[in-house]
Design a protein around this motif. Sequence first.
Motif, PDB file in Angstrom:
ATOM      1  N   TRP A  70      46.928  38.731  41.204  1.00 24.99           N
ATOM      2  CA  TRP A  70      46.142  38.827  40.004  1.00 24.99           C
ATOM      3  C   TRP A  70      45.826  40.261  39.736  1.00 24.99           C
ATOM      4  CZ3 TRP A  70      44.857  34.210  36.929  1.00 24.99           C
ATOM      5  CH2 TRP A  70      43.772  34.591  35.930  1.00 24.99           C
ATOM      6  N   VAL A  71      45.880  40.877  38.740  1.00 25.14           N
ATOM      7  CA  VAL A  71      45.345  42.293  38.146  1.00 25.14           C
ATOM      8  C   VAL A  71      44.807  42.135  36.892  1.00 25.14           C
ATOM      9  CG1 VAL A  71      46.081  44.617  37.632  1.00 25.14           C
ATOM     10  CG2 VAL A  71      47.352  43.310  39.584  1.00 25.14           C
ATOM     11  N   TRP A  72      43.462  42.876  36.894  1.00 28.20           N
ATOM     12  CA  TRP A  72      42.685  42.787  35.493  1.00 28.20           C
ATOM     13  C   TRP A  72      42.881  44.378  35.024  1.00 28.20           C
ATOM     14  CZ3 TRP A  72      39.939  38.331  34.488  1.00 28.20           C
ATOM     15  CH2 TRP A  72      39.403  37.564  35.692  1.00 28.20           C
ATOM     16  N   ILE A  73      43.580  44.212  33.950  1.00 31.47           N
ATOM     17  CA  ILE A  73      43.328  45.402  33.393  1.00 31.47           C
ATOM     18  C   ILE A  73      42.429  45.518  32.203  1.00 31.47           C
ATOM     19  CG2 ILE A  73      44.583  46.843  31.296  1.00 31.47           C
ATOM     20  CD1 ILE A  73      47.292  45.973  32.783  1.00 31.47           C
ATOM     21  N   THR A  74      41.150  46.472  32.110  1.00 31.11           N
ATOM     22  CA  THR A  74      40.174  46.281  31.453  1.00 31.11           C
ATOM     23  C   THR A  74      40.314  46.946  30.187  1.00 31.11           C
ATOM     24  OG1 THR A  74      39.640  48.585  32.228  1.00 31.11           O
ATOM     25  CG2 THR A  74      38.735  46.738  33.370  1.00 31.11           C
ATOM     26  N   GLY A  75      39.258  46.278  29.241  1.00 26.57           N
ATOM     27  CA  GLY A  75      39.527  46.622  27.779  1.00 26.57           C
ATOM     28  C   GLY A  75      38.127  47.044  27.347  1.00 26.57           C
ATOM     29  N   ASN A  76      38.073  47.375  25.930  1.00 30.85           N
ATOM     30  CA  ASN A  76      36.826  47.898  25.493  1.00 30.85           C
ATOM     31  C   ASN A  76      35.707  47.273  25.540  1.00 30.85           C
ATOM     32  OD1 ASN A  76      38.559  46.589  23.261  1.00 30.85           O
ATOM     33  ND2 ASN A  76      36.578  46.485  22.247  1.00 30.85           N
ATOM     34  N   HIS A  77      35.728  45.829  25.634  1.00 30.41           N
ATOM     35  CA  HIS A  77      34.427  44.932  25.767  1.00 30.41           C
ATOM     36  C   HIS A  77      34.012  44.886  27.681  1.00 30.41           C
ATOM     37  CE1 HIS A  77      33.633  42.375  22.439  1.00 30.41           C
ATOM     38  NE2 HIS A  77      34.901  42.970  21.897  1.00 30.41           N
ATOM     39  N   ASP A  78      35.050  44.945  28.350  1.00 29.53           N
ATOM     40  CA  ASP A  78      34.636  44.866  29.532  1.00 29.53           C
ATOM     41  C   ASP A  78      35.018  46.237  30.336  1.00 29.53           C
ATOM     42  OD1 ASP A  78      37.245  44.626  29.701  1.00 29.53           O
ATOM     43  OD2 ASP A  78      37.204  42.397  30.463  1.00 29.53           O
ATOM     44  N   PRO A  79      34.724  47.364  29.916  1.00 31.31           N
ATOM     45  CA  PRO A  79      35.246  48.716  30.805  1.00 31.31           C
ATOM     46  C   PRO A  79      34.829  48.800  32.336  1.00 31.31           C
ATOM     47  CG  PRO A  79      33.786  49.206  29.084  1.00 31.31           C
ATOM     48  CD  PRO A  79      33.744  47.896  28.907  1.00 31.31           C
ATOM     49  N   ALA A  80      33.484  48.229  32.559  1.00 32.41           N
ATOM     50  CA  ALA A  80      32.908  48.413  33.817  1.00 32.41           C
ATOM     51  C   ALA A  80      32.898  46.911  34.654  1.00 32.41           C
ATOM     52  CB  ALA A  80      31.497  48.851  33.553  1.00 32.41           C
ATOM     53  N   MET A  81      33.802  45.979  34.226  1.00 33.92           N
ATOM     54  CA  MET A  81      33.813  44.624  34.854  1.00 33.92           C
ATOM     55  C   MET A  81      33.914  44.753  36.306  1.00 33.92           C
ATOM     56  SD  MET A  81      37.481  42.715  34.203  1.00 33.92           S
ATOM     57  CE  MET A  81      37.194  41.855  35.544  1.00 33.92           C
ATOM     58  N   GLU A  82      33.411  43.898  37.441  1.00 31.94           N
ATOM     59  CA  GLU A  82      33.641  43.770  38.820  1.00 31.94           C
ATOM     60  C   GLU A  82      34.766  42.572  38.837  1.00 31.94           C
ATOM     61  OE1 GLU A  82      30.218  43.874  40.660  1.00 31.94           O
ATOM     62  OE2 GLU A  82      29.548  45.969  39.713  1.00 31.94           O
ATOM     63  N   ALA A  83      35.688  42.652  39.935  1.00 28.91           N
ATOM     64  CA  ALA A  83      36.254  41.694  40.502  1.00 28.91           C
ATOM     65  C   ALA A  83      35.579  40.649  41.139  1.00 28.91           C
ATOM     66  CB  ALA A  83      37.827  42.143  40.825  1.00 28.91           C
ATOM     67  N   ARG A  84      34.563  40.038  40.618  1.00 28.56           N
ATOM     68  CA  ARG A  84      33.748  39.269  41.414  1.00 28.56           C
ATOM     69  C   ARG A  84      34.449  38.084  42.128  1.00 28.56           C
ATOM     70  NH1 ARG A  84      28.027  39.989  41.398  1.00 28.56           N
ATOM     71  NH2 ARG A  84      27.541  42.004  40.087  1.00 28.56           N
ATOM     72  N   SER A  85      35.648  37.401  41.410  1.00 31.58           N
ATOM     73  CA  SER A  85      36.144  36.369  41.592  1.00 31.58           C
ATOM     74  C   SER A  85      37.568  36.459  42.316  1.00 31.58           C
ATOM     75  CB  SER A  85      36.204  35.079  40.643  1.00 31.58           C
ATOM     76  OG  SER A  85      34.731  35.009  40.219  1.00 31.58           O
ATOM     77  N   GLY A  86      37.612  37.921  42.488  1.00 35.06           N
ATOM     78  CA  GLY A  86      39.356  38.091  43.202  1.00 35.06           C
ATOM     79  C   GLY A  86      40.009  38.758  42.356  1.00 35.06           C
ATOM     80  N   GLY A  87      41.139  39.209  42.731  1.00 34.09           N
ATOM     81  CA  GLY A  87      42.125  40.159  41.968  1.00 34.09           C
ATOM     82  C   GLY A  87      41.776  41.688  42.082  1.00 34.09           C
ATOM     83  N   THR A  88      42.455  42.592  41.311  1.00 35.84           N
ATOM     84  CA  THR A  88      42.168  43.839  41.558  1.00 35.84           C
ATOM     85  C   THR A  88      42.178  44.459  39.961  1.00 35.84           C
ATOM     86  OG1 THR A  88      44.724  44.476  41.516  1.00 35.84           O
ATOM     87  CG2 THR A  88      43.451  44.279  43.687  1.00 35.84           C
ATOM     88  N   ILE A  89      41.759  45.779  39.839  1.00 36.80           N
ATOM     89  CA  ILE A  89      41.177  46.079  38.727  1.00 36.80           C
ATOM     90  C   ILE A  89      41.911  47.492  38.242  1.00 36.80           C
ATOM     91  CG2 ILE A  89      39.403  47.096  37.415  1.00 36.80           C
ATOM     92  CD1 ILE A  89      37.387  45.141  38.450  1.00 36.80           C
ATOM     93  N   ALA A  90      42.496  47.679  37.108  1.00 33.66           N
ATOM     94  CA  ALA A  90      43.067  48.892  36.553  1.00 33.66           C
ATOM     95  C   ALA A  90      42.726  49.061  35.174  1.00 33.66           C
ATOM     96  CB  ALA A  90      44.548  48.755  36.847  1.00 33.66           C
ATOM     97  N   GLU A  91      42.668  50.231  34.869  1.00 32.19           N
ATOM     98  CA  GLU A  91      42.587  50.610  33.400  1.00 32.19           C
ATOM     99  C   GLU A  91      43.970  50.424  32.691  1.00 32.19           C
ATOM    100  OE1 GLU A  91      40.882  54.549  32.592  1.00 32.19           O
ATOM    101  OE2 GLU A  91      39.214  54.190  33.855  1.00 32.19           O
ATOM    102  N   GLU A  92      45.016  50.703  33.339  1.00 33.19           N
ATOM    103  CA  GLU A  92      46.100  50.668  32.743  1.00 33.19           C
ATOM    104  C   GLU A  92      47.145  50.594  33.984  1.00 33.19           C
ATOM    105  OE1 GLU A  92      48.166  54.305  30.740  1.00 33.19           O
ATOM    106  OE2 GLU A  92      46.519  53.626  29.664  1.00 33.19           O
ATOM    107  N   LEU A  93      48.373  50.216  33.657  1.00 33.21           N
ATOM    108  CA  LEU A  93      49.752  50.552  34.634  1.00 33.21           C
ATOM    109  C   LEU A  93      50.824  50.563  34.009  1.00 33.21           C
ATOM    110  CD1 LEU A  93      50.808  47.735  35.775  1.00 33.21           C
ATOM    111  CD2 LEU A  93      48.692  47.385  36.648  1.00 33.21           C
TER     112      LEU A  93
END
Length: 230
Positions: free
Chosen positions: A104-127
């Motif tokens: 699972w990969v979270w790409i962040t958006g304008n509503h959640d630019p500083a979100m944390e993956a507290r429930s798992g997955g990894t975070i990217a601004e884009e890929l």
Amino acid sequence: MVPLSFAGEEFVLTQGRALYWPRERALLVADLHLEKASFYARHGQMLPPYDSRETLERVALAIRETGARRVYTLGDNFHDSHGSTRLEDHAAGMLAALTRATDWVWITGNHDPAMEARSGGTIAEELELAGIVLRHQARAGETRPELSGHYHPRLQVTVRERHIRRPCAVVASGDGSGGRMILPAFGALTGGMNAADPAIRDAMQPAARIDAVLPLAGKLAQFPLWRAAA
């Protein structure tokens, strides 16, 4: 589910507003806006607090229907960057189970630019995956193939005096572009923008044409929204 060719790849557009990429075994969803109701409640507007459960149930169903092993969320995953801290236990457990079961990969958006993956997955601004850019908001002038969200597009048409509004994907093609697509909002508590809005058209340039696409009666329906002047 209906097949959709895009950027030289074969995809499947589901009835539930998700895009499945068989070769990558990847499910793509945009604009979950988890914990939107609790955000509004904190600001005095009380809404039923079950939107996250419903949205996550939709994700789980799409994973089961497609057999996806990877999930990419295209931004605005939570309605704000602190939304993950407000998940009630049941929804948090659902999300943790989903992120354990998939890559699972979270790409962040304008509503959640500083979100944390507290429930798992990894975070990217884009890929970039197999030559296709995954990001939250379409970037005007982008000539690489691109998948995004942000605009919550809805097709708005009048047929036999009936006004129809349905979530849709928006696809731009031609004029030097490798293909661009905006996915519909997936979340249970999300509104929509007219797919023909100039803001969407401008974000999708360069393009020779722009179409709304959606599953309809088991087939891929395509509605022209804009075409460059000859």
